[in-house]
Design a protein around this motif. Structure first.
Motif, PDB file in Angstrom:
ATOM      1  N   LEU A 190      -6.817  43.505  -9.269  1.00 27.82           N
ATOM      2  CA  LEU A 190      -7.846  44.242  -8.553  1.00 27.82           C
ATOM      3  C   LEU A 190      -7.176  45.301  -7.686  1.00 27.82           C
ATOM      4  N   ALA A 191      -7.523  46.554  -7.925  1.00 30.49           N
ATOM      5  CA  ALA A 191      -6.952  47.682  -7.190  1.00 30.49           C
ATOM      6  C   ALA A 191      -5.420  47.642  -7.286  1.00 30.49           C
ATOM      7  N   GLN A 195      -2.788  42.951  -2.362  1.00 32.69           N
ATOM      8  CA  GLN A 195      -3.495  42.191  -1.337  1.00 32.69           C
ATOM      9  C   GLN A 195      -3.252  40.691  -1.500  1.00 32.69           C
ATOM     10  N   GLY A 196      -3.181  39.999  -0.362  1.00 32.82           N
ATOM     11  CA  GLY A 196      -2.880  38.576  -0.383  1.00 32.82           C
ATOM     12  C   GLY A 196      -4.038  37.733  -0.876  1.00 32.82           C
ATOM     13  N   MET A 197      -3.694  36.630  -1.546  1.00 23.49           N
ATOM     14  CA  MET A 197      -4.680  35.625  -1.960  1.00 23.49           C
ATOM     15  C   MET A 197      -4.158  34.269  -1.486  1.00 23.49           C
ATOM     16  N   SER A 231       0.187  37.295  -4.058  1.00 28.22           N
ATOM     17  CA  SER A 231      -0.541  38.559  -4.150  1.00 28.22           C
ATOM     18  C   SER A 231      -1.596  38.448  -5.245  1.00 28.22           C
ATOM     19  N   ASN A 232      -2.540  39.374  -5.248  1.00 25.81           N
ATOM     20  CA  ASN A 232      -3.540  39.389  -6.313  1.00 25.81           C
ATOM     21  C   ASN A 232      -2.870  39.579  -7.675  1.00 25.81           C
ATOM     22  N   GLN A 265     -14.750  44.369   0.129  1.00 25.33           N
ATOM     23  CA  GLN A 265     -13.658  44.031   1.061  1.00 25.33           C
ATOM     24  C   GLN A 265     -13.011  42.702   0.697  1.00 25.33           C
ATOM     25  N   LEU A 266     -13.833  41.752   0.240  1.00 24.92           N
ATOM     26  CA  LEU A 266     -13.305  40.429  -0.080  1.00 24.92           C
ATOM     27  C   LEU A 266     -12.289  40.474  -1.211  1.00 24.92           C
ATOM     28  N   LEU A 267     -12.394  41.483  -2.078  1.00 23.46           N
ATOM     29  CA  LEU A 267     -11.502  41.603  -3.221  1.00 23.46           C
ATOM     30  C   LEU A 267     -10.376  42.605  -2.978  1.00 23.46           C
ATOM     31  N   LEU A 268     -10.660  43.637  -2.208  1.00 24.76           N
ATOM     32  CA  LEU A 268      -9.694  44.713  -2.009  1.00 24.76           C
ATOM     33  C   LEU A 268      -8.753  44.455  -0.842  1.00 24.76           C
ATOM     34  N   GLU A 269      -9.174  43.579   0.059  1.00 26.71           N
ATOM     35  CA  GLU A 269      -8.355  43.240   1.215  1.00 26.71           C
ATOM     36  C   GLU A 269      -7.956  41.766   1.120  1.00 26.71           C
ATOM     37  N   GLY A 270      -6.982  41.372   1.881  1.00 26.89           N
ATOM     38  CA  GLY A 270      -6.555  39.981   1.797  1.00 26.89           C
ATOM     39  C   GLY A 270      -5.575  39.626   2.890  1.00 26.89           C
ATOM     40  N   GLN A 271      -5.133  38.385   2.829  1.00 26.66           N
ATOM     41  CA  GLN A 271      -4.237  37.865   3.845  1.00 26.66           C
ATOM     42  C   GLN A 271      -3.207  36.951   3.182  1.00 26.66           C
ATOM     43  N   TYR A 272      -2.008  36.943   3.719  1.00 25.83           N
ATOM     44  CA  TYR A 272      -0.977  35.983   3.328  1.00 25.83           C
ATOM     45  C   TYR A 272      -0.909  34.948   4.449  1.00 25.83           C
TER      46      TYR A 272
END
Length: 309
Positions: A190-191, A195-197, A231-232, A265-272
């Motif tokens: 995605l993108a 981004q973290g998953m 990461s994604n 945002q839920l898919l394009l942004e993330g956190q580790y």
């Protein structure tokens, strides 16, 4: 123990009920208590159903597990849906806080859900000790910060642990939606894929709740995530490898924003996110790596158990 559970009919709640049912007296809060009680009984889970309006008349419980909340990723974030997401979390949590304060015999333990969305979007690794930014908060951050704020007063009357839940992998939720597409070779990052998953196997999340319930030394904030966030791109590669298909169809950010609006945002942004405090409390993860988790879950699906949820 005599335990109140809110959100017991949800994906996480049903798994937790199954684990707790053999040795505890479970009371499940629901808008339709009789129907919920009957449906769970058909699954072999014996509970007592009650409504939020009946809570004020109850007392003498050992613990509360608060999981209630409208699924955040099921529908596009219209203003109406945003209100529903907020109200379903905030109103029940605030009501529980008032109830705990008024109990003649307050429960000795309250476990209340939150989510890792509270950390915002970051490529840095964060944990429970990370100072939260209150600038430029996105919707998920606003939801979680108020959610935790409303739960906080309960710590004056009981042992309170707040679990910031990550992406839960199991026989429902995100993985159930992704696997069919990946099996058809329609998966992709995605993108940017950077981004973290921060994920967790459903069995480990249930185990963490039970660990926090039973360990009297545990209170405060806990991240409900596995020790190895990815990461994604790494998640995409691991899932594609698990189903033995290529992942060649990336979804560009503009397309996701067009299709999903603000919810993208839920898919394009993330956190580790690291579960530092869970590890410090000697909680043992059954599935610390993504490869272990996917292997077990997809094997279960082949045996016909993953598709039934």
């Amino acid at each position: 123990m005599k335990i109140i559970i809110t959100g017991g009919s949800g994906f996480i709640g049903q798994h937790l009920l199954k684990a707790l049912a053999p040795h505890n007296e479970l009371w499940v809060m629901s808008r339709t208590p009789a129907k919920t009680q009957h449906r769970l009984a058909n699954q072999g889970i014996e509970v007592r159903g009650f409504s939020l309006e009946q809570l004020a008349d109850l007392d003498g419980f050992d613990a509360v597990i608060n999981l209630a909340g409208e699924p955040i990723a099921d529908k596009r974030w219209s203003e109406k849906q945003k209100r529903k997401i907020c109200h379903s979390r905030w109103h029940i949590t605030e009501t529980l806080s008032h109830w705990v304060a008024q109990c003649q015999q307050p429960p000795h333990t309250v476990l209340s859900a939150s989510a890792i969305g509270i950390y915002g979007n970051s490529l840095d690794t964060v944990d429970e000790h990370t100072e939260l930014s209150i600038d430029n908060r996105d919707f998920a951050q606003q939801v979680c910060q108020t959610w935790e704020y409303l739960a906080a007063p309960m710590q004056q009357h009981t042992r309170l642990a707040i679990v910031r839940i990550g992406l839960v992998l199991g026989d429902g939720g995100m993985l159930k939606k992704m696997v069919p597409a990946f099996k058809l070779g329609l998966g992709g990052k995605l993108a940017s894929g950077k981004q973290g998953m921060s994920w967790i196997h459903i069995d480990d999340l249930v185990g963490l709740f039970i660990h926090l319930l039973n360990d009297k030394a545990c209170d405060g904030l806990y991240n409900g995530t596995a020790p190895q966030p990815v990461s994604n791109q790494q998640f995409t590669d691991a899932l594609a490898h698990s189903v033995k298909r290529p992942a060649l169809l990336p979804a560009p950010a503009p397309l996701l924003k067009l299709a999903l609006g603000e919810m993208s945002q839920l898919l394009l942004e993330g956190q580790y996110v690291r579960p530092t405090r869970a590890l410090e409390s000697n909680f043992q993860f059954q599935y610390p790596s993504l490869e272990q988790a996917l292997s077990q879950l997809l094997e279960a699906k082949c045996k016909g158990t993953l598709s039934r949820a």
